[in-house]
Design an enzyme around this catalytic site. Structure first.
Site, mmCIF file in Angstrom:
data_model
loop_
_atom_site.group_PDB
_atom_site.id
_atom_site.type_symbol
_atom_site.label_atom_id
_atom_site.label_comp_id
_atom_site.label_asym_id
_atom_site.label_seq_id
_atom_site.Cartn_x
_atom_site.Cartn_y
_atom_site.Cartn_z
ATOM 1 N N ARG A 11 34.064 52.300 42.778
ATOM 2 C CA ARG A 11 34.299 52.923 41.471
ATOM 3 C C ARG A 11 33.152 53.878 41.170
ATOM 4 O O ARG A 11 32.103 53.821 41.790
ATOM 5 C CB ARG A 11 34.355 51.848 40.381
ATOM 6 N N SER A 13 31.461 54.296 38.248
ATOM 7 C CA SER A 13 30.472 53.964 37.210
ATOM 8 C C SER A 13 29.088 53.806 37.851
ATOM 9 O O SER A 13 28.955 53.516 39.035
ATOM 10 C CB SER A 13 30.865 52.665 36.499
ATOM 11 N N LYS A 81 34.229 39.262 39.740
ATOM 12 C CA LYS A 81 34.944 38.797 38.537
ATOM 13 C C LYS A 81 36.111 39.712 38.170
ATOM 14 O O LYS A 81 36.970 39.318 37.386
ATOM 15 C CB LYS A 81 33.986 38.605 37.352
ATOM 16 N N ASP A 82 36.163 40.936 38.750
ATOM 17 C CA ASP A 82 37.291 41.841 38.486
ATOM 18 C C ASP A 82 38.488 41.578 39.400
ATOM 19 O O ASP A 82 39.568 42.115 39.168
ATOM 20 C CB ASP A 82 36.871 43.310 38.687
ATOM 21 N N THR A 125 31.096 42.845 22.339
ATOM 22 C CA THR A 125 31.464 42.423 23.693
ATOM 23 C C THR A 125 32.934 42.729 23.911
ATOM 24 O O THR A 125 33.728 42.662 22.975
ATOM 25 C CB THR A 125 31.220 40.913 23.930
ATOM 26 N N SER A 127 34.727 40.939 25.932
ATOM 27 C CA SER A 127 35.240 39.756 26.608
ATOM 28 C C SER A 127 35.656 38.646 25.639
ATOM 29 O O SER A 127 34.822 38.125 24.895
ATOM 30 C CB SER A 127 34.137 39.233 27.545
ATOM 31 N N ARG A 129 36.245 35.675 26.454
ATOM 32 C CA ARG A 129 35.482 34.490 26.882
ATOM 33 C C ARG A 129 34.141 34.429 26.154
ATOM 34 O O ARG A 129 33.739 33.369 25.649
ATOM 35 C CB ARG A 129 35.247 34.577 28.400
ATOM 36 N N ARG A 130 33.453 35.559 26.106
ATOM 37 C CA ARG A 130 32.159 35.577 25.404
ATOM 38 C C ARG A 130 32.359 35.346 23.917
ATOM 39 O O ARG A 130 31.594 34.604 23.296
ATOM 40 C CB ARG A 130 31.451 36.910 25.638
ATOM 41 N N ARG A 151 34.311 48.624 24.428
ATOM 42 C CA ARG A 151 34.527 49.000 25.824
ATOM 43 C C ARG A 151 33.411 49.938 26.231
ATOM 44 O O ARG A 151 32.623 50.361 25.423
ATOM 45 C CB ARG A 151 35.858 49.772 25.976
ATOM 46 N N GLY A 152 33.430 50.345 27.488
ATOM 47 C CA GLY A 152 32.495 51.382 27.914
ATOM 48 C C GLY A 152 31.470 50.866 28.898
ATOM 49 O O GLY A 152 31.350 49.658 29.130
ATOM 50 N N THR A 156 26.836 53.135 27.140
ATOM 51 C CA THR A 156 27.623 53.196 25.906
ATOM 52 C C THR A 156 27.383 51.948 25.072
ATOM 53 O O THR A 156 27.167 52.011 23.856
ATOM 54 C CB THR A 156 29.129 53.302 26.243
ATOM 55 N N ARG A 157 27.429 50.792 25.728
ATOM 56 C CA ARG A 157 27.319 49.521 24.995
ATOM 57 C C ARG A 157 25.938 49.349 24.376
ATOM 58 O O ARG A 157 25.809 49.001 23.212
ATOM 59 C CB ARG A 157 27.653 48.359 25.934
ATOM 60 N N CYS A 244 41.700 37.990 34.328
ATOM 61 C CA CYS A 244 40.277 38.185 34.021
ATOM 62 C C CYS A 244 40.057 38.559 32.560
ATOM 63 O O CYS A 244 38.936 38.683 32.118
ATOM 64 C CB CYS A 244 39.647 39.219 34.952
#
Length: 319
Positions: A11, A13, A81-82, A125, A127, A129-130, A151-152, A156-157, A244
């Protein structure tokens, strides 16, 4: 005649490029062949929707896998994890290298730790899950926080905190480490109160199943303990029928008696995103010596969690 360079699909990123660059270096040393990175844009990279809406599972993976199957690239590196839990027959998970730090990390304003965030703090976040575990922890400790879906990429985050829009964001420690940005972390979240995503901190190196020689060469990068741990975690996720983007956390760790590793403990959690209900259990068994043993450990814990009501907490099932 020199052998042609191996093409590694990644990817685009910054994080994916950093991860793939590290693997490329290891493969060069291992095989003596040149490795070139081939950048591939995935649906998860271009979509502005949140992960749960665009389907969650596989959105970062499908384009890379298509490139492998077409022969455009020789192998690909994913964040484990993806990866969807079902492994396609025509692709081989050639190696799972030693895992980085699996924990989640807090990047908060003013160097604050989680426990010192003022009431009403907004924590970003992407997620569920988080969100589930942060909200449950806050509830249990009399804190009031607001989890904000974001997102991002990492820039960005963290930018949301730097600009004052959010009080904190939660990111995977492994990603920050691979980007050389671990010093921005203000608190590491203990796995005793936030279990990571299944496979968090681990990478997956994948190639086409027909490319047996390359698979055998890449297998040198495999870490058997990491593979056993993530296999158990992903088996738990699969048995809970979760993708996921589901609010499932899992971590398998090895328990040692002195220098000798004696057992593997698998912990799992599933919860509602508001943190009002969590099902959290663990099981301990002998260290898995086969793929089947690791799968069985995950399934066993999943069935106990389902018996305790986990199925009702999984959110909407996509039919």
């Amino acid at each position: 005649m020199t052998e042609r360079a191996l093409r590694l699909g990644t990817r685009r990123s910054k994080l994916a490029m950093a991860q793939s660059g590290q693997v490329a270096q290891a493969v060069r040393q291992l095989t003596g062949r040149a490795v070139e990175l081939v950048e591939i844009t995935t649906h998860g990279d271009t979509s502005r929707e949140n992960l749960a809406q665009i389907g969650g599972t596989g959105v970062f993976v499908t384009a890379l896998r298509d490139a492998l199957l077409r022969g455009d690239v020789d192998f690909a590196v994913h964040s484990l994890k993806d990866l969807p839990t079902a492994q396609p027959d025509d692709l081989t998970l050639a190696a799972v290298p030693p895992r980085e730090d699996p924990r989640d990390a807090l990047v908060a304003r003013d160097g604050l730790t989680f426990d010192r965030l003022p009431n009403g703090s907004r924590i970003g976040t992407g997620s569920p899950r988080r969100m589930a575990q942060l909200n449950a922890y806050a509830r249990a400790h009399g804190l009031s926080i607001e989890t904000v879906p974001i997102r991002g990429n990492v820039d960005t985050r963290i930018g949301y905190v730097r600009s004052g829009e959010l009080d904190a964001v939660v990111l995977a420690a492994a990603g920050l480490n691979r980007l050389g940005r671990i010093d921005e972390v203000t608190d590491f979240l203990s796995v005793d109160f936030v279990l990571p995503a299944p496979g968090q901190g681990a990478l997956a190196i994948e190639c086409a199943a027909v490319n047996a020689d390359l698979a055998a060469a890449l297998a040198e990068l495999d870490d058997p303990h990491t593979r056993a741990a993530v296999t158990a975690e992903r088996s738990l996720l699969a048995a809970l029928e979760a993708g996921c983007s589901a609010p499932v956390g899992a971590l398998a760790d090895l328990l040692a008696d002195g220098q000798v590793v004696t057992e593997m403990r698998l912990r799992g959690v599933v919860g509602t995103t508001d943190g009002s209900t969590l099902v959290q259990l663990s099981t301990t068994g002998p260290v898995p010596t086969s793929h089947g043993d690791a799968i069985a450990l995950g399934r066993e814990l999943a069935s106990e969690m389902l018996a305790k009501g986990a199925a009702g907490l999984m959110g909407e099932r996509a039919l």
